[in-house]
Scaffold this active site. Structure first.
Site, PDB file in Angstrom:
ATOM      1  CB  CYS A  22      -0.892   0.008   1.228  1.00  0.00           C
ATOM      2  SG  CYS A  22      -2.056  -1.363   1.296  1.00  0.00           S
ATOM      3  CB  CYS A  30       0.220  -7.972   5.302  1.00  0.00           C
ATOM      4  SG  CYS A  30       0.000  -9.470   4.335  1.00  0.00           S
TER       5      CYS A  30
HETATM    6  S1  SF4 Z   1      -1.652  -1.329   7.318  1.00  0.00           S
HETATM    7 FE1  SF4 Z   1      -1.737  -2.993   5.768  1.00  0.00          FE
HETATM    8  S2  SF4 Z   1      -3.730  -2.853   4.719  1.00  0.00           S
HETATM    9 FE2  SF4 Z   1      -3.429  -0.991   5.929  1.00  0.00          FE
HETATM   10  S3  SF4 Z   1      -2.656   0.466   4.436  1.00  0.00           S
HETATM   11 FE3  SF4 Z   1      -0.849  -0.478   5.441  1.00  0.00          FE
HETATM   12  S4  SF4 Z   1      -0.283  -2.299   4.237  1.00  0.00           S
HETATM   13 FE4  SF4 Z   1      -2.328  -1.588   3.567  1.00  0.00          FE
END
Ligand code: SF4
Length: 247
Positions: free
Chosen positions: A209, A235
């Protein structure tokens, strides 16, 4: 379907043993041979691919396109992806003739309840990944017995001992590229004239992301730009989720 029912009936220890046996058999096979055997034989009709459409993803996607372009490809659409990733996803799927790409999103009610201010990525990144990646994938994976991932041993210290096949107590996970390094990936891109993710040349060897991914210094751990400055390194979609018997 028979395979799925058989998998559901399987005791965790049997699953761990089967994963270990498959890992040993696959260790001397090429990635294409592993994929072909997993898709057409071992997990026939019961396996899907999860792809981030990131820096290395074209390799597995290309291999899949040559074995079964109709295989279900799952993309976790977090609504936080770089626009370049979304463009790359669409262009690559079209170019490779992948006919079964599905975008998985967070449940809208859960997202509104847990992240109404869109700040969860900063305040509770584990919960954010759980909401946007882990839960949507787990919901879909209720229908499947196995999935393919593109993880590699060279990517980080936490992946150094990655087996080729894992079992998490419910699902098998096949990692055909576990033994590949950066040179293997580059050579495959070249040999098959695959387009690079546009952010790779901007210093992103691993792409998630946009809120949680930074470019990395040359020679640094490829995943060091992910959640940079936080203790978080994964993640969570690869954590065992159905008990502690996974490997
Ligand atoms: S915490 Fe995880 S799902 Fe949320 S924006 Fe960051 S990478 Fe993406």
């Amino acid at each position: 379907m028979t395979v799925l029912i058989d998998t559901l009936k399987q005791a965790p220890s049997e699953g761990v043993q089967r994963a270990a046996e498959l890992s040993a058999r696959y260790e001397t096979m090429t990635a294409q041979e592993i994929l072909r055997d997993a898709i057409r034989n071992e997990f026939f009709g019961d396996i899907t691919l999860s792809s981030s459409f990131g820096a290395d993803s074209a390799v597995l996607l290309h291999m899949i396109s040559e074995i079964d372009p109709g295989l279900l490809v799952l993309f976790l659409d977090t609504d936080r992806h770089f626009f370049q990733t979304l463009q790359y996803r669409d262009e690559l799927a079209k170019r490779l003739g992948l006919t079964n790409l599905v975008n998985l999103k967070a449940d809208a009610e859960e997202a509104a309840a847990e992240d109404g201010k869109n700040t969860l990525w900063r305040t509770q990144p584990d919960q954010c990944c759980d909401l946007r990646k882990v839960r949507p994938l787990n919901r879909e994976m209720e229908k499947w017995g196995a999935w393919i991932s593109g993880r590699k041993r060279h990517q980080s210290a936490t992946r150094a001992k990655l087996p080729i096949v894992e079992f998490d107590g419910r699902h098998y996970k096949v990692n055909p590229l576990a033994t590949w390094n950066a040179d293997d990936i580059a050579a495959y891109f070249l040999a098959h004239d695959l387009p690079p993710h546009p952010l790779v040349e901007q210093g992103f060897p691993s792409i998630g992301c946009f809120t949680c991914t930074k470019p990395v210094e040359q020679g640094a751990d490829a995943r060091s730009g992910r959640w940079a400055g936080m203790e978080k390194v994964e993640c969570g979609i690869h954590n065992p989720i159905y008990g502690g018997d996974g490997i």
